[in-house]
Motif scaffolding. Sequence first.
Motif, PDB file in Angstrom:
ATOM      1  N   CYS B  26       0.857  -1.165   0.000  1.00 33.43           N
ATOM      2  CA  CYS B  26       0.000   0.000   0.000  1.00 33.43           C
ATOM      3  C   CYS B  26       0.896   1.218   0.000  1.00 33.43           C
ATOM      4  CB  CYS B  26      -0.883  -0.054   1.252  1.00 33.43           C
ATOM      5  SG  CYS B  26      -2.053   1.288   1.369  1.00 33.43           S
ATOM      6  N   ASN B  27       0.676   2.109  -0.933  1.00 29.29           N
ATOM      7  CA  ASN B  27       1.478   3.324  -0.964  1.00 29.29           C
ATOM      8  C   ASN B  27       0.857   4.351  -0.043  1.00 29.29           C
ATOM      9  OD1 ASN B  27       2.836   5.699  -1.584  1.00 29.29           O
ATOM     10  ND2 ASN B  27       3.187   5.070  -3.706  1.00 29.29           N
ATOM     11  N   ASN B  28       1.425   4.476   1.129  1.00 28.40           N
ATOM     12  CA  ASN B  28       0.831   5.347   2.138  1.00 28.40           C
ATOM     13  C   ASN B  28       0.953   6.822   1.820  1.00 28.40           C
ATOM     14  OD1 ASN B  28      -0.471   3.830   4.203  1.00 28.40           O
ATOM     15  ND2 ASN B  28       1.538   2.958   4.693  1.00 28.40           N
ATOM     16  N   THR B  48     -15.474  -0.530 -11.941  1.00 30.08           N
ATOM     17  CA  THR B  48     -14.703  -0.271 -13.159  1.00 30.08           C
ATOM     18  C   THR B  48     -13.725   0.879 -12.942  1.00 30.08           C
ATOM     19  OG1 THR B  48     -16.557  -0.999 -14.511  1.00 30.08           O
ATOM     20  CG2 THR B  48     -14.866   0.312 -15.607  1.00 30.08           C
ATOM     21  N   MET B  49     -14.200   1.928 -12.286  1.00 27.29           N
ATOM     22  CA  MET B  49     -13.337   3.087 -12.038  1.00 27.29           C
ATOM     23  C   MET B  49     -12.166   2.696 -11.139  1.00 27.29           C
ATOM     24  SD  MET B  49     -14.274   6.805 -10.401  1.00 27.29           S
ATOM     25  CE  MET B  49     -15.546   7.134 -11.603  1.00 27.29           C
ATOM     26  N   LYS B  50     -12.476   1.894 -10.141  1.00 22.98           N
ATOM     27  CA  LYS B  50     -11.425   1.438  -9.222  1.00 22.98           C
ATOM     28  C   LYS B  50     -10.342   0.694  -9.997  1.00 22.98           C
ATOM     29  CE  LYS B  50     -11.653  -2.406  -7.494  1.00 22.98           C
ATOM     30  NZ  LYS B  50     -11.111  -3.749  -7.820  1.00 22.98           N
ATOM     31  N   ASN B  51     -10.766  -0.222 -10.880  1.00 22.40           N
ATOM     32  CA  ASN B  51      -9.797  -0.992 -11.667  1.00 22.40           C
ATOM     33  C   ASN B  51      -9.002  -0.077 -12.592  1.00 22.40           C
ATOM     34  OD1 ASN B  51     -10.598  -3.393 -10.505  1.00 22.40           O
ATOM     35  ND2 ASN B  51     -12.074  -3.868 -12.115  1.00 22.40           N
ATOM     36  N   TYR B  52      -9.716   0.872 -13.189  1.00 25.82           N
ATOM     37  CA  TYR B  52      -9.066   1.813 -14.116  1.00 25.82           C
ATOM     38  C   TYR B  52      -7.974   2.605 -13.409  1.00 25.82           C
ATOM     39  CZ  TYR B  52      -8.690   5.636 -17.529  1.00 25.82           C
ATOM     40  OH  TYR B  52      -8.235   6.559 -18.439  1.00 25.82           O
ATOM     41  N   LEU B  53      -8.288   3.122 -12.247  1.00 25.07           N
ATOM     42  CA  LEU B  53      -7.303   3.922 -11.504  1.00 25.07           C
ATOM     43  C   LEU B  53      -6.169   3.031 -10.991  1.00 25.07           C
ATOM     44  CD1 LEU B  53      -9.726   6.266  -9.496  1.00 25.07           C
ATOM     45  CD2 LEU B  53      -8.310   6.877 -11.464  1.00 25.07           C
ATOM     46  N   ASP B  55      -5.008   0.380 -12.372  1.00 26.73           N
ATOM     47  CA  ASP B  55      -4.119   0.072 -13.500  1.00 26.73           C
ATOM     48  C   ASP B  55      -3.197   1.242 -13.825  1.00 26.73           C
ATOM     49  OD1 ASP B  55      -6.549  -1.885 -15.427  1.00 26.73           O
ATOM     50  OD2 ASP B  55      -5.239  -2.389 -13.740  1.00 26.73           O
ATOM     51  N   ARG B  56      -3.567   2.399 -13.330  1.00 24.72           N
ATOM     52  CA  ARG B  56      -2.754   3.600 -13.609  1.00 24.72           C
ATOM     53  C   ARG B  56      -2.002   4.071 -12.373  1.00 24.72           C
ATOM     54  NH1 ARG B  56      -6.364   2.446 -16.867  1.00 24.72           N
ATOM     55  NH2 ARG B  56      -6.243   3.018 -19.072  1.00 24.72           N
ATOM     56  N   GLY B  57      -1.809   3.155 -11.460  1.00 26.65           N
ATOM     57  CA  GLY B  57      -0.905   3.404 -10.342  1.00 26.65           C
ATOM     58  C   GLY B  57      -1.520   3.941  -9.071  1.00 26.65           C
ATOM     59  N   TYR B  58      -2.832   4.099  -9.038  1.00 25.95           N
ATOM     60  CA  TYR B  58      -3.450   4.548  -7.785  1.00 25.95           C
ATOM     61  C   TYR B  58      -3.567   3.338  -6.860  1.00 25.95           C
ATOM     62  CZ  TYR B  58      -4.830   8.847 -10.193  1.00 25.95           C
ATOM     63  OH  TYR B  58      -4.825  10.029 -10.884  1.00 25.95           O
ATOM     64  N   SER B  59      -3.437   3.587  -5.556  1.00 25.93           N
ATOM     65  CA  SER B  59      -3.486   2.480  -4.599  1.00 25.93           C
ATOM     66  C   SER B  59      -4.923   2.156  -4.228  1.00 25.93           C
ATOM     67  CB  SER B  59      -2.729   2.848  -3.318  1.00 25.93           C
ATOM     68  OG  SER B  59      -1.364   3.004  -3.569  1.00 25.93           O
ATOM     69  N   LEU B 213      -8.312  14.562 -13.161  1.00 27.36           N
ATOM     70  CA  LEU B 213      -8.704  15.466 -12.071  1.00 27.36           C
ATOM     71  C   LEU B 213      -8.381  14.918 -10.690  1.00 27.36           C
ATOM     72  CD1 LEU B 213     -12.242  16.534 -13.374  1.00 27.36           C
ATOM     73  CD2 LEU B 213     -10.160  17.931 -13.356  1.00 27.36           C
ATOM     74  N   THR B 214      -8.010  13.642 -10.625  1.00 27.28           N
ATOM     75  CA  THR B 214      -7.804  13.015  -9.309  1.00 27.28           C
ATOM     76  C   THR B 214      -6.327  13.002  -8.944  1.00 27.28           C
ATOM     77  OG1 THR B 214      -9.706  11.573  -9.697  1.00 27.28           O
ATOM     78  CG2 THR B 214      -8.193  10.936  -7.941  1.00 27.28           C
ATOM     79  N   PRO B 215      -5.943  13.741  -7.945  1.00 27.01           N
ATOM     80  CA  PRO B 215      -4.524  13.740  -7.576  1.00 27.01           C
ATOM     81  C   PRO B 215      -4.142  12.430  -6.901  1.00 27.01           C
ATOM     82  CG  PRO B 215      -5.780  15.098  -6.047  1.00 27.01           C
ATOM     83  CD  PRO B 215      -6.739  14.620  -7.072  1.00 27.01           C
ATOM     84  N   LYS B 216      -2.944  11.955  -7.211  1.00 29.58           N
ATOM     85  CA  LYS B 216      -2.481  10.721  -6.590  1.00 29.58           C
ATOM     86  C   LYS B 216      -1.893  10.996  -5.202  1.00 29.58           C
ATOM     87  CE  LYS B 216      -0.905   7.800  -9.733  1.00 29.58           C
ATOM     88  NZ  LYS B 216       0.052   7.166 -10.667  1.00 29.58           N
ATOM     89  N   TYR B 217      -1.376  12.204  -5.049  1.00 27.61           N
ATOM     90  CA  TYR B 217      -0.749  12.547  -3.768  1.00 27.61           C
ATOM     91  C   TYR B 217      -1.436  13.755  -3.146  1.00 27.61           C
ATOM     92  CZ  TYR B 217       2.927   9.561  -5.617  1.00 27.61           C
ATOM     93  OH  TYR B 217       3.608   8.500  -6.146  1.00 27.61           O
TER      94      TYR B 217
END
Lengths: 276, 217
Positions: B26-28, B48-53, B55-59, B213-217
Amino acid sequence: MYRRFEFVVFFVLLSGSSVYADSGGELEWIATVNETEVTRAYIDFVADSRNVQVAEMGGGDFDSAALDQATLKDVLLTKLLVQAAEEEGLTELPEIKQELEVAHDTLIAQLYVRRISKDYKADESALRKAYAQAPDSERYRFKYYYFNSEVDAQNALKITAKSVNSDSLKLDGLALNVEETTWLDDQMLPQEVAEAIHGLEPGHYLPFSLPLSPDQWAVVQVLDKERFGKPSFEEMQPALEADSKNAYVQSRINSIAAKAEIRFADHRTLRPNWYE
Amino acid sequence: MKIKIFAFAISLIAMCMANQASAYSCNNSHKPIVMVHGWLSGTYAFNTMKNYLEDRGYSTCKMYTFGYNYRRDSNKTSASRLSSYVNSVSNANGGKKVTIIAHSNGGLVSRWYRAKLGGYSKNDRFIALGTPHRGTSSAYACFDAACYDMRPNSSFLRSLGGSGCQYSIWTNEDIIVIPYSSSQCGSNYRVPGYASHNGLLTDSDSLNIVRYLTPKY
């Protein structure tokens, strides 16, 4: 045919004046549309509602006269359209009549429920008791191993055991697809899952497979678990009050239903739970 | 040759172990995301959105799905529940502010939380998809508690006014939000091509905008 001229004349006469200017406050009707009276009470109801709406929106100094004029115009137009619909026989169509009956019944029922709701009085001691009984919450993350038959899922389940993470590699290879979930509150889980997961720790598997669809079954592993304490009473109070009010309204409805004699024409008819 | 086979086998095993490790890692440092579903929907709506994100590196471990009872509870009540939920998510993530991604009526619940219940202190990024910000006439056809709030000119919407918005993703093929222009509020992004109301949760263009639009950090 409705007479457009009469409508236009009345609208012109009324434009620029207050709603009651011509009536002098003595007549029960404000206007007529093709000789059908539009009563003061009807217009008042609509106008008052809109004035309250605008005031609540924070429009302290709004043009009340202009709003009344707009309201009157809308009401007259609505009456006109209703007349046109009636002339074309729309209101006699079976499906329209059905819709009107449903709309009427639904509105009356909703108004009655609203009245029952107003009888509810919040009891802080009862709310605090409910708060004391409310448990801490838990959140979980799961790993789903998908199989396309119950047999395959059951076979996969047999090779799992509590707290044996190495089994997950075997399931990874057997399953059609593997997916992790987001965090899910225990209160949002299906009851049988919520009951089964208490006591399970990360790495454990649900002791049964889940039927997701006729050709999709899942073996579920707990990935993460998080317990978080309940919020303060003040923070929970709106939700507790809503729950308490809902319970009160439901009990009133149930008592009405209990006194009712309801018969079904066909023994195969689906019966609502409260009846049985 | 034997060394090459051995090395390949080792790398295969390492890859499997890495896959297993990534499933539990888990990337804290990632920002928590709270997803709020709409009417006649549930926590599954965001799969679907969860899987999409993901796959693009979101935890995934930073994604939270908030569930609420739109049948029984008004949007104000659901918003108060959301408030407690977001507090707990933020606390579990070192006090970090969360991102809220909401669909349909979930956006109205979220806006009330943000504008009326102090939500700005815990939420600094809000993305609404197909939310009837100014009501939808389709809500006249339903009678759940939330439906009354979704009706045009409801007291809920009048009290909300235009507050609480930030980003809105919308589609002109939306036959649930009537008129579809009601789903615009704040900074607006139209999904190109065809995307239905529920399709906003699965359409690739829509998901691409969400990711942007969704920040990863």
